[in-house]
Design a protein around this motif. Structure first.
Motif, PDB file in Angstrom:
ATOM      1  N   MET A   1       2.884   5.903  -0.026  1.00  0.00           N
ATOM      2  CA  MET A   1       3.573   5.050   0.955  1.00  0.00           C
ATOM      3  C   MET A   1       2.732   3.800   1.235  1.00  0.00           C
ATOM      4  O   MET A   1       1.551   3.919   1.520  1.00  0.00           O
ATOM      5  CB  MET A   1       3.762   5.861   2.258  1.00  0.00           C
ATOM      6  CG  MET A   1       4.678   5.157   3.197  1.00  0.00           C
ATOM      7  SD  MET A   1       4.728   5.854   4.881  1.00  0.00           S
ATOM      8  CE  MET A   1       4.574   7.586   4.691  1.00  0.00           C
ATOM      9  N   PRO A   2       3.320   2.623   1.136  1.00  0.00           N
ATOM     10  CA  PRO A   2       2.528   1.418   1.432  1.00  0.00           C
ATOM     11  C   PRO A   2       2.244   1.347   2.917  1.00  0.00           C
ATOM     12  O   PRO A   2       3.063   1.787   3.717  1.00  0.00           O
ATOM     13  CB  PRO A   2       3.455   0.278   1.004  1.00  0.00           C
ATOM     14  CG  PRO A   2       4.835   0.845   1.095  1.00  0.00           C
ATOM     15  CD  PRO A   2       4.724   2.315   0.865  1.00  0.00           C
ATOM     16  N   PRO A   3       1.106   0.812   3.260  1.00  0.00           N
ATOM     17  CA  PRO A   3       0.804   0.727   4.689  1.00  0.00           C
ATOM     18  C   PRO A   3       1.829  -0.144   5.399  1.00  0.00           C
ATOM     19  O   PRO A   3       2.163  -1.229   4.918  1.00  0.00           O
ATOM     20  CB  PRO A   3      -0.597   0.099   4.738  1.00  0.00           C
ATOM     21  CG  PRO A   3      -0.894  -0.388   3.357  1.00  0.00           C
ATOM     22  CD  PRO A   3       0.092   0.206   2.412  1.00  0.00           C
ATOM     23  N   LYS A 144      -9.278  -4.606  -1.358  1.00  0.00           N
ATOM     24  CA  LYS A 144      -8.588  -5.512  -2.281  1.00  0.00           C
ATOM     25  C   LYS A 144      -7.309  -6.067  -1.677  1.00  0.00           C
ATOM     26  O   LYS A 144      -6.910  -7.198  -1.954  1.00  0.00           O
ATOM     27  CB  LYS A 144      -8.273  -4.767  -3.580  1.00  0.00           C
ATOM     28  CG  LYS A 144      -9.533  -4.624  -4.446  1.00  0.00           C
ATOM     29  CD  LYS A 144      -9.197  -4.082  -5.833  1.00  0.00           C
ATOM     30  CE  LYS A 144     -10.480  -3.849  -6.625  1.00  0.00           C
ATOM     31  NZ  LYS A 144     -10.703  -2.449  -6.985  1.00  0.00           N
ATOM     32  N   THR A 145      -6.654  -5.226  -0.846  1.00  0.00           N
ATOM     33  CA  THR A 145      -5.332  -5.636  -0.387  1.00  0.00           C
ATOM     34  C   THR A 145      -5.319  -6.055   1.079  1.00  0.00           C
ATOM     35  O   THR A 145      -4.264  -6.283   1.653  1.00  0.00           O
ATOM     36  CB  THR A 145      -4.330  -4.476  -0.559  1.00  0.00           C
ATOM     37  OG1 THR A 145      -4.893  -3.328   0.109  1.00  0.00           O
ATOM     38  CG2 THR A 145      -4.106  -4.150  -2.008  1.00  0.00           C
ATOM     39  N   GLY A 146      -6.462  -6.119   1.690  1.00  0.00           N
ATOM     40  CA  GLY A 146      -6.482  -6.487   3.111  1.00  0.00           C
ATOM     41  C   GLY A 146      -7.534  -5.686   3.837  1.00  0.00           C
ATOM     42  O   GLY A 146      -8.406  -5.095   3.207  1.00  0.00           O
TER      43      GLY A 146
END
Lengths: 334, 402
Positions: A1-3, A144-146
């Motif tokens: 699930m994406p945050p 990497k994504t935040g």
């Protein structure tokens, strides 16, 4: 699930660092833990930190002692992870030295000479810079994504010491006039004073904790630190309706009715002292309710969001923490 | 003391075995010279200390109470408004039995300043008091408050002896009751002064202040290398001014009295001396009782005299014969039948109280099974905070019911 993105219907949107303080005995660790759970709900990731060498988080979550290392300790409702970290000043100093100076074995030498002890216990303010510095680092860390953590919750020192603890700039300014500690203190201060930080105060509806909360709010304001919400812990609902409370406070409850009631409950054979005892208990209950409502008014006058958590006669277990997290979400704190 | 503990094991209503703490015997015994109230933060140490002091005074002792951080209204009611770091008489204490009550609130920075002023020449004192490291140390270091509480205790004792020797009655205290600083851990009170003393007197600070003297020949090479590194790193991190401040502070201090550690050791020994009694205060909460356990064990290890445990704010019920379950069930029955709302409500209030009482009791039992020889007195929870002498008197009466 994406945050999921931070939901936009809480009272503290955009806040990344939640500092939780409170008078000793009011349950600030419990509230901090419940808040970390609540903020992680729905697939997010939070870090719960403690700084007082107390292992309060480990006890609360019933896990072995926490090392100086971020560990996952709970899964939030609807997915989401709560990590925990017990920040220890010596380890934080060595980590800091390693990071900035690549000391290697000289670090060990410093420790043997007593320099590390000196810096972490005696040199005033340095210890607090190290503790808040680690929190600062975690709150700002990016993957990497935040950001690595959607929110960081700090189980902070008690209300009486919170302003001094957070006001690291003030603490080191007279001592370290230049150099990395000074700079570090400056960066920490700018995060603490930014809209990304709030300081929540935990209290119970008693005179001294409420007084300390009022004093704490005033001191935080004065230091330019952002005051968050007030969490009233261990709230007990009045058991009697208002009419009975008024009568009980004046000692005018209908004794005959109570005697008759006990009779129909099959307790009529008990002694008259039972009736006296129950009436006296009702009187004290009414007195307590009145005192609590006076304290509630004092808190309302602070004009901060107020959240309430119920008293549990059985004490706090893991299940209760999840219930509290749910309460805090429903009330808009997370 | 020990004899009394083992001679009278009492069986309380819950069936646990522990000797009651006989507070009046403790207060009345002229051999009791110092009572130290300790425990973790938020358990009612200050109130307990003040209540013990008032009761002792009204039973004929000449008492001074040293409080650390009293609640505002309690401080006012005891006349603690003059912040001059010296004891003042408490108005309203009943002196009919020949006793007296003085009280003071600790000002830690001022106490530290006084120590400096008493031991240094005026110029030197001025130099130290103006030193930035000293200023930070005396007002914000976490252990300073504990250290200064002990320092003040030592001072009060000296003053009392001097007054007695001079035949003065105003400061001839025969009992000093000490409240301890609010800290998370009760052990801080015992540990912080020595920690502060040994650091100020310790190797690192000596190396910093006088690198040439430290270590001795054999270590010279290694040490000077390490000191070089340490000094450089500290200078890098904290800035050059900091180390200079520390160095001037330490060398100024060094010449005037025989080291901080020695001083800390001396006050520490005072706590082991005959006539000192520790009263550990706890609330019926797992954390507070855990701290109390640590403290009790530590006192035993250090051979410091423990008088007993005050278990504060214990919930009691006023109709203890009716159990929580029975009361709750009866309330439900009444609700189902209807028409007896008042009685049902009262039964619920009672069930609630009994549950709290049962919980407190089981926590207390856990403590006494772990420490069966520690005398205990329970003080019932009160609806209102204590903020006048009347309230303190009532707490004192509860304390003596052990």
């Amino acid at each position: 699930m994406p945050p999921t993105e931070p939901s936009s219907d809480t009272d503290w949107d955009g806040v990344r660092l939640h500092v939780v303080t409170g008078k000793g005995g009011t349950g600030k660790t419990t509230v901090a833990a419940a808040l970390a759970l609540a903020l992680a709900a729905g697939g997010r990731r939070t870090l719960l930190c403690e700084v007082e060498n107390r292992q309060g988080i480990a006890q609360l979550f019933d896990v072995p002692q926490l090392p100086y290392e971020e560990r996952k300790i709970a899964v939030a409702p609807g997915g989401g992870d709560v990590f925990a970290l017990a920040i220890e000043p010596k380890a934080a100093l060595l980590e800091y030295l390693e990071l900035f100076y690549r000391l290697g074995r000289a670090g060990k030498m410093l420790e043997r000479l007593g320099a590390v002890d000196f810096a972490t216990t005696i040199a005033p303010g340095v210890r607090d810079v190290l503790l808040t510095g680690k929190v600062y680092e975690a709150a700002r860390r990016r993957g990497k994504t935040g950001p690595v953590y959607d929110a960081v919750v700090l189980d902070a020192p008690p209300t009486g010491r919170i302003t001094q603890f957070l006001n690291v700039n003030e603490e080191v300014v007279g001592l370290a006039k230049v150099g990395p500690v000074r700079n570090q203190a400056g960066s920490i201060m700018s995060l603490l004073r930014s809209p990304q930080t709030v300081v929540h105060l935990v209290t119970v509806l008693e005179e001294m904790p409420v007084q300390e909360t009022q004093d704490g709010v005033a001191q935080l304001h004065e230091a330019g630190l952002p005051v968050g919400g007030v969490v009233v812990n261990m709230v007990r609902d009045p058991v009697l309706p208002q009419r009975s409370l008024t009568a009980a406070a004046k000692g005018r409850l209908d004794r005959a009715a109570v005697v008759a009631g006990l009779e129909s409950a099959g307790l009529g054979g008990r002694s008259a002292t039972l009736v006296d005892g129950l009436l006296a208990e009702a009187g004290e209950h009414a007195l307590r309710v009145a005192l609590e409502s006076a304290q509630r008014k004092e808190l309302a006058a602070l004009e901060r969001p107020v959240y309430e958590l119920p008293a549990l006669s059985e004490g706090i277990d893991l299940g209760a923490l999840y219930d509290f997290a749910e309460e805090l979400r429903e009330q808009g704190m997370a | 003391m020990t004899e009394k503990r083992t001679a009278r094991p009492a069986k309380t209503s819950s069936g646990r075995r522990s000797a009651p703490l006989d507070v009046d015997a403790l207060l009345d015994d002229p051999a009791t010279r110092v009572i130290v109230c300790c425990g973790s933060g938020g358990v009612g140490k200050t109130t307990t200390a003040a209540a013990l002091g008032l009761r002792a005074a009204e039973r004929g002792r000449r008492v001074v109470v040293l409080t650390i951080d009293p609640a505002r209204r309690l401080a006012q009611s005891m006349g603690l408004v003059e912040l001059d770091n010296a004891p003042r008489p408490v108005r309203g204490a009943d002196t009919a039995a020949g006793g007296s009550l003085d009280a003071m609130m600790l000002d830690m920075k001022r106490t530290f300043d006084e120590v400096i002023e008493a031991h240094a020449t005026p110029e030197k004192a001025e130099q130290i008091l103006a030193n930035p490291f000293y200023q930070a140390l005396s007002s914000s270091f976490a252990g300073t408050q504990e250290y200064m509480a002990m320092e003040k205790l030592g001072q009060l004792r000296t003053r009392a002896e001097a007054a007695k020797a001079a035949g003065r009655t105003d400061e001839a205290w025969d009992l000093i009751v000490v409240d301890t600083p609010p800290s998370r851990s009760a052990l801080d009170f015992l540990d912080a002064p020595q920690r502060l003393g040994s650091f100020l007197d310790g190797r690192f600070i000596r190396i910093l202040s006088a690198p040439a003297k430290a270590g001795g020949r054999a270590y010279l090479k290694v040490v000077s290398l390490a000191v070089g590194t340490a000094g450089n790193v500290m200078t890098k991190i904290l800035g050059a001014g900091f180390l200079t401040d520390v160095q001037t502070f330490v060398s100024a201090l060094d010449t005037m009295f025989g080291g901080f550690r020695e001083r800390a050791d001396r006050t520490y020994r005072l706590l082991q001396a005959e006539g000192t009694a520790f009263v550990v205060v706890a609330a019926p909460e797992p954390d507070a009782l855990r701290e109390a356990s640590y403290f009790v064990e530590r006192l035993g290890a250090e051979r410091m005299p423990l008088a007993g445990l005050v278990l504060n704010r214990v919930h009691v019920a006023l109709a203890e014969d009716l159990s929580a379950d029975r009361a709750a069930a009866a309330a439900e029955d009444l609700d189902a039948a209807g028409g007896q709302a008042l009685t049902a409500g009262l039964l619920r209030v009672h069930a609630d109280r009994m549950r709290r009482r049962d919980r407190d009791r089981s926590l207390a039992v856990r403590f006494t099974s772990a420490h069966p020889t520690v005398p205990v007195v329970e003080v019932p929870a009160r609806a209102e905070d204590v903020h006048d002498l009347e309230g303190l008197r009532a707490v004192g009466a509860d304390l003596s019911k052990g």
